[in-house]
Enzyme design. Structure first.
Site, PDB file in Angstrom:
ATOM      1  N   TRP A   1    -130.864 -12.658  35.362  1.00  0.00           N
ATOM      2  CA  TRP A   1    -131.777 -12.228  36.089  1.00  0.00           C
ATOM      3  C   TRP A   1    -133.084 -12.623  35.731  1.00  0.00           C
ATOM      4  CZ3 TRP A   1    -135.846  -9.082  34.424  1.00  0.00           C
ATOM      5  CH2 TRP A   1    -136.879  -8.636  35.567  1.00  0.00           C
TER       6      TRP A   1
ATOM      7  N   GLU B   1    -128.425 -12.243  39.781  1.00  0.00           N
ATOM      8  CA  GLU B   1    -128.835 -10.849  39.984  1.00  0.00           C
ATOM      9  C   GLU B   1    -130.074 -10.872  40.942  1.00  0.00           C
ATOM     10  OE1 GLU B   1    -130.002  -6.600  38.167  1.00  0.00           O
ATOM     11  OE2 GLU B   1    -129.328  -8.261  36.790  1.00  0.00           O
TER      12      GLU B   1
ATOM     13  N   LYS C   1    -133.390  -9.246  43.457  1.00  0.00           N
ATOM     14  CA  LYS C   1    -134.151  -8.025  43.494  1.00  0.00           C
ATOM     15  C   LYS C   1    -135.134  -8.105  44.789  1.00  0.00           C
ATOM     16  CE  LYS C   1    -136.816  -5.289  40.126  1.00  0.00           C
ATOM     17  NZ  LYS C   1    -137.239  -4.927  38.731  1.00  0.00           N
TER      18      LYS C   1
ATOM     19  N   ASP D   1    -127.601  -4.736  42.253  1.00  0.00           N
ATOM     20  CA  ASP D   1    -128.310  -3.487  41.330  1.00  0.00           C
ATOM     21  C   ASP D   1    -128.639  -2.583  42.254  1.00  0.00           C
ATOM     22  OD1 ASP D   1    -130.375  -1.791  39.906  1.00  0.00           O
ATOM     23  OD2 ASP D   1    -129.907  -3.330  38.355  1.00  0.00           O
TER      24      ASP D   1
ATOM     25  N   HIS E   1    -132.356  -2.233  43.067  1.00  0.00           N
ATOM     26  CA  HIS E   1    -132.942  -3.536  43.492  1.00  0.00           C
ATOM     27  C   HIS E   1    -133.324  -3.830  44.928  1.00  0.00           C
ATOM     28  CE1 HIS E   1    -132.616  -5.878  39.226  1.00  0.00           C
ATOM     29  NE2 HIS E   1    -133.331  -4.805  39.359  1.00  0.00           N
TER      30      HIS E   1
ATOM     31  N   HIS F   1    -124.701  -3.416  38.745  1.00  0.00           N
ATOM     32  CA  HIS F   1    -125.679  -2.529  38.065  1.00  0.00           C
ATOM     33  C   HIS F   1    -125.793  -1.169  38.629  1.00  0.00           C
ATOM     34  CE1 HIS F   1    -127.410  -6.056  35.039  1.00  0.00           C
ATOM     35  NE2 HIS F   1    -126.239  -5.764  35.232  1.00  0.00           N
TER      36      HIS F   1
ATOM     37  N   ASP G   1    -137.495   1.157  41.889  1.00  0.00           N
ATOM     38  CA  ASP G   1    -136.522   0.472  40.935  1.00  0.00           C
ATOM     39  C   ASP G   1    -136.746   1.093  39.612  1.00  0.00           C
ATOM     40  OD1 ASP G   1    -134.574  -0.783  39.496  1.00  0.00           O
ATOM     41  OD2 ASP G   1    -135.694  -2.490  39.366  1.00  0.00           O
TER      42      ASP G   1
ATOM     43  N   ASP H   1    -134.671   2.872  37.332  1.00  0.00           N
ATOM     44  CA  ASP H   1    -133.589   3.046  36.553  1.00  0.00           C
ATOM     45  C   ASP H   1    -133.234   4.306  35.830  1.00  0.00           C
ATOM     46  OD1 ASP H   1    -132.639   0.153  36.932  1.00  0.00           O
ATOM     47  OD2 ASP H   1    -134.520  -0.273  36.091  1.00  0.00           O
TER      48      ASP H   1
ATOM     49  N   ASP I   1    -127.082   0.243  34.339  1.00  0.00           N
ATOM     50  CA  ASP I   1    -128.482  -0.322  33.915  1.00  0.00           C
ATOM     51  C   ASP I   1    -129.527   0.834  34.154  1.00  0.00           C
ATOM     52  OD1 ASP I   1    -130.693  -1.795  33.528  1.00  0.00           O
ATOM     53  OD2 ASP I   1    -130.478  -3.025  35.168  1.00  0.00           O
TER      54      ASP I   1
END
Length: 427
Positions: free
Chosen positions: A187, A228, A230, A261, A264, A288, A296, A298, A328
């Protein structure tokens, strides 16, 4: 303390209820034991890593909170991970970032070698844990302007290409040592805060850099490369070079693992809807699993509708052997070990719930056009005694049942975590 007899009594009744709808609970639990979640190391220290010259996190990343007891050394982080694994049923993996090597003095990213991760590999062997890996394209002076592999400066691009090459060699050695493929996830934070004059040029540079970085072939039983995507990030709100479309095309054309993800994409867009489509064209997926709140961000994974949908898609599609489930998230506002336990246990609960569906029956009803019964059974399924089966599973796997894990975490905080800050203060 949860009464063992009560757990077994509830489990026996649950087995009977699931049998009534055609679900074999014991078979589901046998499958559960093979599910390995890749637990992310960076929750334990707020993505700080162990580089001697590491600076601000930056590059579109942010960790909030200052809960006491953050791990500041590899041994502390490994101790915390061991504690977390003891609270989670099953045997799981560890996902390492490149900035978590053990360095004797300054070592730049393009100079890292497997030797810098020998301590992690030895620990993983002792713990029976397999490793995954990530190059670290952030928190570095050569990433300060938000570009790495797509940078307009050829020298900076080459630095990051060399970092990626070094990371792939490390991951391949990890895979060889553990006897199964190490997933090496790529990423990069590259993107513009405002509208670019050219979207084409940086994407061409990124593709060229990735091709150069991945030119050396490795046995896929030792190394799997993942890419990955985004939608946007802090400092790249208007344009991200590695978009979903870019990496979807790259993964298909280069036969790479595609990483999705959960945080993302647009807040109204979910990765559960992408799994079956992506797996028609790419060999494998890396997930993820995270929880974005408005962006985003997390957050620690909770037992949400989307988490359940993700695992339903994997189980219903019989994709467990083609999907690598990783976590993640990073939250420094709560006990970091507890965050690992909460997020990983919730992820496993969602996998178990999906395995306890009468999937074949539901799909047959769908094929028959009986959408009424399909909907009715899906809704009735939500009230089935999942908790009784989960408690039994935890007990048989030798980990705390229910909220008992929290008491063990509190004891660990008192005996270990609380002493770290006082030791730093007197150092």
């Amino acid at each position: 303390m949860t009464n063992s007899a009560n757990i077994q009594s509830a489990y026996k009744l649950a087995v009977e209820q699931y049998q009534s709808i055609g679900v074999d609970v014991e078979a589901a639990l046998q499958k559960m034991q093979k599910v390995a979640i890749s637990v992310h190391c960076w929750q334990g220290d707020d993505v700080a890593g162990f580089e001697s010259d590491s600076g601000e996190l930056g590059s579109g990343l942010a960790v909030t909170g200052n809960y006491p007891g953050r791990a500041t050394t590899p041994s502390e982080l490994r101790s915390d991970l061991e504690m977390a694994y003891s609270l989670i049923p099953g045997k799981h993996r560890l996902n390492l970032h490149a900035l978590y090597g053990e360095f004797d003095g300054p070592v730049d990213r393009d100079e890292i070698t497997p030797a810098h991760f020998s301590g992690w590999m030895q620990w993983a062997k002792e713990q029976g844990v397999s490793l995954d890996f990530n190059p670290s394209f952030f928190s570095h002076p050569k990433a300060a302007d938000g570009f790495t592999l797509s940078h307009h400066d050829a020298g900076i691009r080459q630095f990051w290409i060399d970092h990626g090459i070094a990371s792939r060699k490390i991951a391949a050695e990890m895979g060889a040592a553990q006897g199964n493929a190490c997933v090496n996830n790529i990423w990069v934070p590259d993107g513009y805060k405002d509208s670019p004059a050219s979207r084409k040029a940086p994407r061409q540079r990124l593709a060229e850099s990735l091709d150069t970085m991945c030119a050396e072939s490795f046995d896929t039983n030792k190394l799997l490369d993942a890419v990955e995507c985004k939608l946007f990030g802090i400092g790249s709100e208007s344009f991200v070079v590695g978009s979903h479309e870019f990496y979807m095309g790259y993964a298909i054309s280069r036969n790479k693992v595609l990483c999705l993800d959960a945080g993302h994409f647009h807040p109204t867009e979910v990765i559960s809807d992408k799994i079956s489509s992506a797996l028609m064209y790419v060999p494998e997926l890396l997930l993820h699993v995270s929880r974005g709140v408005r962006w985003d961000s997390d957050h620690v994974v909770t037992y949400s509708d989307e988490l359940q949908s993700i695992m339903q898609e994997i189980v219903r599609g019989d994709y467990l052997d083609r999907v690598h489930i990783g976590l993640d998230f990073f939250d420094a506002s709560i006990n970091r070990v507890a965050a690992w336990a909460i997020g990983t246990r919730n992820t496993l609960k969602a996998v178990l719930a999906a395995m306890l569906e009468p999937s074949a029956q539901l799909q047959q009803l769908e094929n028959d056009g009986d959408y009424t019964t399909r909907l009715a059974l899906m809704e009735e399924q939500k009230m089935m005694p999942l908790g009784a089966v989960w408690n039994h599973y935890c007990q048989t796997m030798g980990v705390p049942v229910g909220a008992e894990w929290l008491e063990e975490t509190r004891q660990y905080e008192q005996t270990t975590l609380s002493k770290r800050d006082s030791a730093l203060a007197t150092a």
